[in-house]
Motif scaffolding. Structure first.
Motif, PDB file in Angstrom:
ATOM      1  N   LYS A  41       4.829 -10.390   7.673  1.00  0.00           N
ATOM      2  CA  LYS A  41       3.595 -10.248   6.893  1.00  0.00           C
ATOM      3  C   LYS A  41       2.389 -10.712   7.689  1.00  0.00           C
ATOM      4  N   GLU A  46       3.565  -3.986   7.013  1.00  0.00           N
ATOM      5  CA  GLU A  46       3.528  -2.940   5.990  1.00  0.00           C
ATOM      6  C   GLU A  46       2.544  -1.842   6.371  1.00  0.00           C
ATOM      7  N   GLU A  47       1.360  -2.229   6.885  1.00  0.00           N
ATOM      8  CA  GLU A  47       0.349  -1.238   7.240  1.00  0.00           C
ATOM      9  C   GLU A  47       0.664  -0.545   8.560  1.00  0.00           C
ATOM     10  N   LEU A  50       5.581   0.288   8.363  1.00  0.00           N
ATOM     11  CA  LEU A  50       6.261   0.955   7.257  1.00  0.00           C
ATOM     12  C   LEU A  50       5.551   2.226   6.808  1.00  0.00           C
ATOM     13  N   ARG A  51       4.231   2.181   6.710  1.00  0.00           N
ATOM     14  CA  ARG A  51       3.521   3.375   6.245  1.00  0.00           C
ATOM     15  C   ARG A  51       3.647   4.532   7.225  1.00  0.00           C
ATOM     16  N   ARG A  56       9.803   1.611   2.397  1.00  0.00           N
ATOM     17  CA  ARG A  56       9.457   0.614   1.391  1.00  0.00           C
ATOM     18  C   ARG A  56       9.425  -0.782   2.012  1.00  0.00           C
ATOM     19  N   PRO A  57       8.642  -1.704   1.432  1.00  0.00           N
ATOM     20  CA  PRO A  57       8.610  -3.085   1.961  1.00  0.00           C
ATOM     21  C   PRO A  57       9.969  -3.758   1.806  1.00  0.00           C
TER      22      PRO A  57
END
Length: 374
Positions: A41, A46-47, A50-51, A56-57
């Motif tokens: 994190k 995530e940005e 994953l995107r 999914r997180p």
């Protein structure tokens, strides 16, 4: 960084027995997974990670518990490649159909190049979960944080100023004591053990008047807990309330409606289960029929194959063929003899006919010659 040495010790002890590591070793990877999630994190995974791959997180214990080995291994490879790139090393993003052994070998080579010890077999990473997976990702996350210049700092706690509380004198204690004395006198005078509501109302009114005058003050009770419990036990039988059931009461109808609703829901569940069972049984019947047809066709093919095999292995036709060939040879020999006899007979007849013709010719020519001589 404050935790640089910790993951190395975690990896070194990953293969030790549970007796050497202590009773909490089974829960070590859960703590390691939570630390890893915090570091990811901080790196904004995530940005950035994953995107891009439409994933999914992660949950708190994603790599600690086995759920879906294929998905977890692909997530491990994707995060490893991203963290290695984040740490300043070029690394090709693995694809879904790449060789797992080659990907694991490349990741472990990069991990060793960072100076991290790897004392476990690479096959431990194929499952996509476990302490070794968490250890590799945690080491790579620390290297990525180090490359980005992140450092752990001590927490700064805000200073709170204590508030001064004003202590006021409480005059309600006298009123409460007086109220208890009045109640005790009334109870001692009452031989039939019933409560005088008028006296209690007047006492309550006086206490309420005193309470409204001192609403902002703190009430402190001086009643003995043992005496209070004895009084509660004495008065409790008189406080029982008996509710008579009335069929016209709306509460009973509401309860009945809830009961009927539960019964309908259970019946609907049973009906749906029966419908699904019937649908499934219908499909099973059709498949059984198709299977029986295929079995019959297979039996026919087996029977034909057995017949052909038995005919091929049977020696009777071959014996018959040999006998027929022998008979044909004998007949051919007899025919050749007969043809020779016929040819000989024909030749004899031709020779005989030729000799007769020659004799006849000489018999007619000689007398004419003789006549001419004379």
């Amino acid at each position: 960084m404050a935790e640089e040495g910790a993951p190395g010790r975690r990896g070194e002890r990953s293969e030790e027995g549970p007796a050497e590591r202590g009773p909490g070793a089974a829960f070590h990877m859960f703590v390691l997974m939570e630390d890893l999630l915090d570091k990811l994190k901080l790196l904004s995974y995530e940005e950035e990670a994953l995107r891009r791959h439409n994933m999914r997180p992660l949950s708190r214990h994603y790599f600690a518990l086995p759920t879906n080995p294929g998905e977890q291994f692909f997530m491990f490879c994707t995060l490893s490649a991203w963290l290695i790139t984040k740490a300043g090393r070029p690394f090709e993003q693995p694809q879904e159909y790449d060789d797992p052994n080659a990907v694991i070998s490349n990741v472990l080579s990069e991990l060793r190049s960072f100076g991290r010890p790897v004392d476990f077999p690479p096959s431990k990473l194929k499952t996509g979960c476990g302490e070794q997976v968490c250890y590799v990702l945690d080491c790579l996350a620390e290297e990525a944080l180090k490359h980005t210049g992140f450092s752990w700092k001590r927490p700064a706690y805000p200073t709170e100023e204590p508030e001064e509380e004003e202590i006021t004198e409480d005059d309600a204690e006298l009123t409460l004591d007086k109220l208890e004395e009045d109640v005790a006198e009334e109870e001692s005078d009452n031989e039939e053990n019933y409560i005088d509501l008028n006296v209690l109302k007047a006492q309550t009114y006086r206490s309420n008047m005193n309470d409204t005058a001192k609403q902002e003050e703190i009430l402190q009770s001086t009643t003995d807990a043992a005496e209070w419990n004895l009084e509660v036990e004495r008065v409790l039988p008189q406080l029982k309330v008996t509710v008579r059931t009335d069929n016209k009461d709306w509460r009973i109808h509401v309860d009945q409606m809830h009961q009927h609703k539960d019964g309908i829901d259970s019946s609907l569940k049973e009906t749906r289960a029966k419908e699904k069972y019937q649908e499934g049984s219908g499909g099973v019947t059709e498949r059984v029929r198709v299977l029986s047809e295929i079995t019959e066709a297979l039996e026919k093919v087996k029977q034909e194959t057995e017949e052909k095999g038995s005919s091929m292995t049977d020696g009777a036709p071959l014996v018959k063929i040999k006998q027929a060939l022998t008979k044909l040879r004998q007949e051919t020999i007899q025919m050749d003899i007969q043809i020779g006899v016929m040819e000989h007979t024909l030749l004899q007849s031709k020779l005989k006919e030729k000799s007769n013709m020659t004799r006849d010719m000489h018999a007619t020519v000689i007398p004419e010659a003789t006549v001419g001589a004379y």
